[in-house]
Design a protein around this motif. Structure first.
Motif, PDB file in Angstrom:
ATOM      1  N   GLU A 204      17.344  32.532 -11.021  1.00  0.00           N
ATOM      2  CA  GLU A 204      19.200  32.574 -11.181  1.00  0.00           C
ATOM      3  C   GLU A 204      19.506  33.457  -9.448  1.00  0.00           C
ATOM      4  O   GLU A 204      20.797  33.048  -8.757  1.00  0.00           O
ATOM      5  CB  GLU A 204      19.301  32.750 -11.670  1.00  0.00           C
ATOM      6  CG  GLU A 204      21.537  32.997 -11.981  1.00  0.00           C
ATOM      7  CD  GLU A 204      21.621  33.836 -13.234  1.00  0.00           C
ATOM      8  OE1 GLU A 204      22.785  33.593 -13.367  1.00  0.00           O
ATOM      9  OE2 GLU A 204      20.833  33.703 -14.374  1.00  0.00           O
TER      10      GLU A 204
ATOM     11  N   VAL B 190      18.238  34.867  -6.895  1.00  0.00           N
ATOM     12  CA  VAL B 190      17.371  33.982  -5.429  1.00  0.00           C
ATOM     13  C   VAL B 190      19.076  32.523  -5.177  1.00  0.00           C
ATOM     14  O   VAL B 190      18.551  32.601  -4.274  1.00  0.00           O
ATOM     15  CB  VAL B 190      16.196  33.359  -5.724  1.00  0.00           C
ATOM     16  CG1 VAL B 190      16.298  32.568  -3.722  1.00  0.00           C
ATOM     17  CG2 VAL B 190      15.033  34.323  -5.421  1.00  0.00           C
ATOM     18  N   MET B 191      18.819  32.034  -6.290  1.00  0.00           N
ATOM     19  CA  MET B 191      19.808  31.042  -5.646  1.00  0.00           C
ATOM     20  C   MET B 191      21.244  31.011  -5.191  1.00  0.00           C
ATOM     21  O   MET B 191      21.857  30.600  -4.106  1.00  0.00           O
ATOM     22  CB  MET B 191      20.247  29.707  -7.150  1.00  0.00           C
ATOM     23  CG  MET B 191      19.479  29.321  -7.291  1.00  0.00           C
ATOM     24  SD  MET B 191      19.307  28.138  -8.469  1.00  0.00           S
ATOM     25  CE  MET B 191      21.396  27.780  -8.868  1.00  0.00           C
TER      26      MET B 191
ATOM     27  N   LEU C  90      21.663  34.386  -3.354  1.00  0.00           N
ATOM     28  CA  LEU C  90      21.544  35.420  -2.548  1.00  0.00           C
ATOM     29  C   LEU C  90      21.166  33.731  -1.213  1.00  0.00           C
ATOM     30  O   LEU C  90      21.491  34.123  -0.241  1.00  0.00           O
ATOM     31  CB  LEU C  90      20.150  35.663  -2.254  1.00  0.00           C
ATOM     32  CG  LEU C  90      20.296  36.986  -3.321  1.00  0.00           C
ATOM     33  CD1 LEU C  90      18.567  37.304  -3.521  1.00  0.00           C
ATOM     34  CD2 LEU C  90      20.871  37.972  -2.266  1.00  0.00           C
ATOM     35  N   ASP C  91      20.791  32.467  -1.745  1.00  0.00           N
ATOM     36  CA  ASP C  91      20.588  31.352  -0.794  1.00  0.00           C
ATOM     37  C   ASP C  91      21.861  31.101  -0.318  1.00  0.00           C
ATOM     38  O   ASP C  91      22.281  30.201   0.712  1.00  0.00           O
ATOM     39  CB  ASP C  91      19.187  30.375  -1.619  1.00  0.00           C
ATOM     40  CG  ASP C  91      18.491  30.866  -1.126  1.00  0.00           C
ATOM     41  OD1 ASP C  91      17.786  31.568  -0.652  1.00  0.00           O
ATOM     42  OD2 ASP C  91      17.527  29.801  -1.997  1.00  0.00           O
ATOM     43  N   GLY C  92      23.130  31.201  -1.151  1.00  0.00           N
ATOM     44  CA  GLY C  92      24.298  30.311  -1.287  1.00  0.00           C
ATOM     45  C   GLY C  92      25.435  31.146  -0.381  1.00  0.00           C
ATOM     46  O   GLY C  92      26.227  30.846   0.030  1.00  0.00           O
TER      47      GLY C  92
ATOM     48  N   SER D 129      26.699  33.049   2.475  1.00  0.00           N
ATOM     49  CA  SER D 129      27.175  32.911   3.709  1.00  0.00           C
ATOM     50  C   SER D 129      28.136  33.376   4.862  1.00  0.00           C
ATOM     51  O   SER D 129      28.693  33.734   3.814  1.00  0.00           O
ATOM     52  CB  SER D 129      26.589  31.816   4.376  1.00  0.00           C
ATOM     53  OG  SER D 129      28.826  30.666   3.381  1.00  0.00           O
TER      54      SER D 129
END
Length: 91
Positions: free
Chosen positions: A40, A42-43, A45-47, A49
């Motif tokens: 959760e 990591v998701m 963090l990946d999003g 920008s």
């Protein structure tokens, strides 16, 4: 310029909040910093920008000493819960 480093926690809305401010929040507000699992986090963090959204101000009316004491109380309580959980598993 200073070389002072501060720690920040990532709230579920993608905002980085200075960690000392989190310790004086209500339990419900602290939930916004707890993730069910690493995936959760990591998701989220990946999003992220663009420029980071940061809340670096300490709560008004609170001294560094009060915030540090709240942090210590929280850490002591968590450590106690961890130790109790370990003892329960051994018994």
């Amino acid at each position: 310029m200073t070389l002072k480093q501060d720690r920040f926690l990532l709230r579920k809305d993608g905002t980085w909040v200075i960690n000392l401010a989190v310790f004086v929040l209500s339990e419900a507000e602290k939930e916004q910093f707890l993730y069910n699992d690493a995936a959760e986090a990591v998701m989220l963090l990946d999003g992220l920008s663009g420029d980071p959204v940061i809340e670096a101000d300490l709560p008004s009316g609170k001294s560094i000493e009060e915030l540090t004491a709240a942090a210590q109380t929280t850490i002591t309580g968590l450590w106690g819960r961890i130790q109790n959980a370990k003892a329960s598993k051994v018994s």
